[in-house]
Motif scaffolding. Structure first.
Motif, short mmCIF file in Angstrom:
data_model
loop_
_atom_site.label_atom_id
_atom_site.label_comp_id
_atom_site.label_asym_id
_atom_site.label_seq_id
_atom_site.Cartn_x
_atom_site.Cartn_y
_atom_site.Cartn_z
N THR A 84 0.85 -1.19 0.00
CA THR A 84 0.00 0.00 0.00
C THR A 84 0.88 1.24 0.00
N ASP A 85 0.26 2.44 -0.07
CA ASP A 85 1.08 3.65 0.03
C ASP A 85 0.81 4.35 1.37
N SER A 86 1.60 5.40 1.65
CA SER A 86 1.57 6.00 2.99
C SER A 86 0.20 6.61 3.34
N GLY A 121 2.52 8.71 -4.11
CA GLY A 121 2.82 9.68 -5.17
C GLY A 121 3.42 9.05 -6.40
N GLU A 122 3.03 9.58 -7.55
CA GLU A 122 3.53 9.10 -8.85
C GLU A 122 5.06 9.18 -8.91
N GLU A 123 5.65 10.17 -8.21
CA GLU A 123 7.12 10.32 -8.29
C GLU A 123 7.86 9.13 -7.65
N ASN A 124 7.13 8.33 -6.90
CA ASN A 124 7.75 7.13 -6.33
C ASN A 124 7.46 5.87 -7.13
N LYS A 125 6.88 6.06 -8.32
CA LYS A 125 6.53 4.90 -9.14
C LYS A 125 7.75 4.49 -9.97
N GLY A 126 8.75 3.97 -9.27
CA GLY A 126 10.01 3.64 -9.94
C GLY A 126 10.64 2.38 -9.37
N GLY A 136 -4.49 3.04 -4.85
CA GLY A 136 -4.87 3.53 -6.16
C GLY A 136 -4.06 2.87 -7.28
N GLY A 137 -4.08 3.52 -8.43
CA GLY A 137 -3.40 2.97 -9.60
C GLY A 137 -1.90 2.85 -9.43
N VAL A 138 -1.31 3.76 -8.65
CA VAL A 138 0.14 3.69 -8.45
C VAL A 138 0.48 2.41 -7.68
N VAL A 139 -0.28 2.12 -6.63
CA VAL A 139 -0.06 0.89 -5.86
C VAL A 139 -0.31 -0.33 -6.74
N GLY A 140 -1.42 -0.32 -7.45
CA GLY A 140 -1.78 -1.47 -8.29
C GLY A 140 -0.73 -1.76 -9.35
N ASP A 141 -0.27 -0.71 -10.03
CA ASP A 141 0.72 -0.90 -11.10
C ASP A 141 2.04 -1.44 -10.53
N MET A 142 2.42 -0.94 -9.35
CA MET A 142 3.71 -1.36 -8.81
C MET A 142 3.65 -2.70 -8.10
N THR A 162 -8.64 1.50 -4.37
CA THR A 162 -9.29 2.44 -3.46
C THR A 162 -9.50 3.84 -4.05
N THR A 163 -9.15 4.03 -5.32
CA THR A 163 -9.48 5.31 -5.97
C THR A 163 -10.49 5.02 -7.08
N LEU A 164 -11.22 6.06 -7.49
CA LEU A 164 -12.19 5.83 -8.57
C LEU A 164 -11.47 5.42 -9.85
N LEU A 165 -10.30 6.02 -10.08
CA LEU A 165 -9.55 5.67 -11.29
C LEU A 165 -9.17 4.19 -11.28
N SER A 166 -8.72 3.70 -10.14
CA SER A 166 -8.31 2.30 -10.11
C SER A 166 -9.53 1.37 -10.07
N SER A 198 -12.32 1.88 -11.62
CA SER A 198 -13.04 1.89 -12.88
C SER A 198 -12.14 1.59 -14.06
N ASP A 199 -10.84 1.56 -13.83
CA ASP A 199 -9.95 1.47 -14.97
C ASP A 199 -8.71 0.59 -14.71
N SER A 200 -7.78 1.11 -13.90
CA SER A 200 -6.46 0.49 -13.89
C SER A 200 -6.40 -0.90 -13.25
N GLY A 258 -4.72 -5.98 -16.42
CA GLY A 258 -3.46 -6.70 -16.31
C GLY A 258 -2.22 -5.94 -16.70
N LYS A 259 -2.36 -4.62 -16.95
CA LYS A 259 -1.14 -3.86 -17.26
C LYS A 259 -0.51 -3.42 -15.95
N THR A 260 0.79 -3.70 -15.80
CA THR A 260 1.51 -3.28 -14.60
C THR A 260 2.78 -2.58 -15.04
N SER A 269 -13.27 8.79 1.39
CA SER A 269 -12.11 9.54 1.91
C SER A 269 -11.26 10.12 0.78
N LEU A 270 -11.65 9.88 -0.44
CA LEU A 270 -10.83 10.31 -1.58
C LEU A 270 -10.96 11.83 -1.80
N PRO A 271 -9.82 12.54 -1.98
CA PRO A 271 -9.93 13.98 -2.27
C PRO A 271 -10.76 14.20 -3.54
P1 NAD Z 1 -2.75 7.15 -6.93
O1 NAD Z 1 -2.63 5.70 -6.72
O2 NAD Z 1 -1.52 7.96 -6.81
O3 NAD Z 1 -3.83 7.72 -5.92
C1 NAD Z 1 -4.08 9.11 -5.87
C2 NAD Z 1 -3.93 9.65 -4.45
O4 NAD Z 1 -5.02 9.22 -3.65
C3 NAD Z 1 -2.68 9.16 -3.72
O5 NAD Z 1 -2.17 10.21 -2.97
C4 NAD Z 1 -3.21 8.07 -2.81
O6 NAD Z 1 -2.41 7.88 -1.68
C5 NAD Z 1 -4.55 8.58 -2.46
N1 NAD Z 1 -5.57 7.60 -2.11
C6 NAD Z 1 -5.79 6.40 -2.67
N2 NAD Z 1 -6.92 5.85 -2.20
C7 NAD Z 1 -7.43 6.74 -1.31
C8 NAD Z 1 -8.60 6.76 -0.52
N3 NAD Z 1 -9.51 5.76 -0.58
N4 NAD Z 1 -8.82 7.82 0.29
C9 NAD Z 1 -7.95 8.86 0.31
N5 NAD Z 1 -6.83 8.90 -0.44
C10 NAD Z 1 -6.58 7.86 -1.24
O7 NAD Z 1 -3.38 7.51 -8.36
P2 NAD Z 1 -4.56 6.88 -9.23
O8 NAD Z 1 -5.19 8.03 -9.88
O9 NAD Z 1 -5.39 5.92 -8.50
O10 NAD Z 1 -3.76 6.05 -10.30
C11 NAD Z 1 -2.89 6.67 -11.21
C12 NAD Z 1 -1.90 5.67 -11.72
O11 NAD Z 1 -2.59 4.63 -12.40
C13 NAD Z 1 -0.91 6.25 -12.71
O12 NAD Z 1 0.38 5.87 -12.32
C14 NAD Z 1 -1.29 5.59 -14.03
O13 NAD Z 1 -0.18 5.37 -14.87
C15 NAD Z 1 -1.91 4.31 -13.57
N6 NAD Z 1 -2.85 3.72 -14.53
C16 NAD Z 1 -2.70 2.42 -14.86
C17 NAD Z 1 -3.58 1.82 -15.73
C18 NAD Z 1 -3.45 0.37 -16.05
O14 NAD Z 1 -4.14 -0.12 -16.94
N7 NAD Z 1 -2.62 -0.35 -15.35
C19 NAD Z 1 -4.62 2.55 -16.29
C20 NAD Z 1 -4.75 3.89 -15.94
C21 NAD Z 1 -3.86 4.45 -15.05
#
Ligand code: NAD
Ligand code: ZN
Length: 356
Positions: free
Chosen positions: A38-40, A69-74, A101-107, A126-130, A132-134, A138-140, A169-171
């Motif tokens: 997970t992330d911090s 943070g994305e800057e730690n995706k390395g 979120g997506g950063v955790v999932g990808d890494m 735990t993010t809407l982006l992850s 609904s999408d990431s 299976g892309k990591t 809790s998501l911003p």
């Molecule tokens: P993220 O994982 O960085 O999350 C965004 C922020 O929200 C972070 O600060 C995180 O700590 C915080 N957070 C996460 N869940 C939370 C919660 N429930 N409550 C409060 N805060 C929370 O970013 P993201 O937008 O989820 O993902 C972006 C990443 O996903 C990019 O690196 C992108 O390249 C990748 N991505 C991958 C695919 C794929 O197919 N694998 C597709 C789209 C995007």
């Protein structure tokens, strides 16, 4: 929801709590030894709840958190995760749980793909982006030398467990960013779903659990359907890049200070404008797309830097084919086509359209 990828098939489960997670793990015969990556930020919110639940159900589970943070995706973070796997005495049969979120999932997915030449992992987005999408597809991977997702692997999860209550809790800006991909899914594939997000914006914006579950479910089914037909992106899967050709360039132009989804929103308007100018869609469709984005709080008009500069960023797009920019253009709400013949003049007109 079942994602049918032959031997690599898996389920996506939807819930408004973590209560069913241990049962879901036992249903996939998860091994005893688990590492929750997970992330911090997410660590403080949900990691203990998930980890305690697993321990209570007999799993030997530990948490590994890296700085958010994305800057730690390395690579450094990947080595950190792999180190934690070794310290936790994991073997080929152990499993990684990606909680975040997506950063955790990808890494976490990438670490799982390379640790001992590949171990299983599950996604708990735990993010809407992850959600609904990431987490589906299976892309990591990780970023390297200024290039996003340039190193990676295809590695399918064994399970995706979505708890929509985590979105509370998501911003807000992260929620808007996720809506970019949600709206995208409607435009490329499903006009009924587009109607749904157009008509239910109040319930969606106030995070009504039932509505979010329904929305996430349709979302994932659209993404899963595209991925099932084209797992390794040889054709159809590229329609998921709708809004991304211009969107990525805007993201770079703003030095990644705007969220990904918001830039994709701007990119979708740009691509839709190109389609409108080609008489592929009418003005009311263009307006409708803009209105829905506006409804969810997207900035659509931006201060773009010099057009040549933004165009320069587009030339670096790793999805170019034989040196040509690839565009996905709408033919109506719910349907798109792919083309490589969009001219610089058309692109510049689109830049003008999205500029304040
Ligand atoms: P993220 O994982 O960085 O999350 C965004 C922020 O929200 C972070 O600060 C995180 O700590 C915080 N957070 C996460 N869940 C939370 C919660 N429930 N409550 C409060 N805060 C929370 O970013 P993201 O937008 O989820 O993902 C972006 C990443 O996903 C990019 O690196 C992108 O390249 C990748 N991505 C991958 C695919 C794929 O197919 N694998 C597709 C789209 C995007
Ligand atoms: Zn995207």
């Amino acid at each position: 929801l079942f994602v049918d990828l032959g031997k690599k098939s898996y389920d996506i489960l939807f819930s408004d709590s973590f209560n069913g997670f241990a049962k879901a793990m036992s249903d996939i015969n998860a091994p005893k030894k688990l590492l929750v990556v997970t992330d911090s930020n997410v660590e403080k919110l949900y990691a203990d709840e998930v980890n305690d639940l697993l321990i209570k159900n007999g799993y030997d589970s530990k948490i590994y958190a890296f700085t958010a943070g994305e800057e730690n995706k390395g690579m450094d973070t990947i080595l950190g995760i792999c180190g934690a796997c070794i310290e936790h005495e994991m073997d080929r049969k152990s499993m990684i749980v990606a909680l975040g979120g997506g950063v955790v999932g990808d890494m976490a997915g990438f670490a799982a793909a390379i640790f001992m030449r590949g171990i299983d992992f599950v996604q708990v987005p735990t993010t809407l982006l992850s959600q609904s999408d990431s987490s589906v597809g299976g892309k990591t991977g990780i970023d390297f030398m200024e290039s996003k997702n340039i190193l990676g692997a295809f590695h399918q999860p064994k399970l995706v467990y979505i708890n929509v209550a985590t979105l509370k809790s998501l911003p807000n800006e992260q929620f808007v960013s996720g809506m970019g991909e949600v709206i995208k899914h409607g435009i490329i594939r499903d006009s009924e779903f587009f109607d749904y997000i157009e008509k239910n914006s109040d319930k969606i914006k106030t995070l009504d659990n039932e509505t979010l579950i329904k929305m996430d479910k349709i979302n994932c089914s659209i993404k899963a359907d595209v991925v099932e037909q084209d797992e390794k992106e040889n054709g159809l899967r590229a329609i998921l890049n709708f809004g991304h050709t211009i969107g990525h360039a805007v993201e770079s132009a703003y030095d990644f200070k705007m969220t990904h989804g918001e830039c994709v929103g701007i990119g979708m308007v740009g691509a839709s404008y190109i389609a409108y100018k080609r008489n592929m869609i009418d003005e009311s469709t263009l307006n409708r797309i803009e209105n829905v984005l506006d409804m969810y709080g997207f900035k659509i008009r931006v201060d773009l830097p010099e057009k040549e500069v933004v165009y320069g960023y587009m030339q670096k797009d790793k999805k170019k084919i034989a040196g040509k920019l690839k565009f996905v253009l709408p033919t109506k709400v719910g349907e798109v086509m792919q083309t490589t013949d969009v001219s610089k003049t058309e692109i510049f007109a689109a830049f003008d359209y999205i500029t304040k």
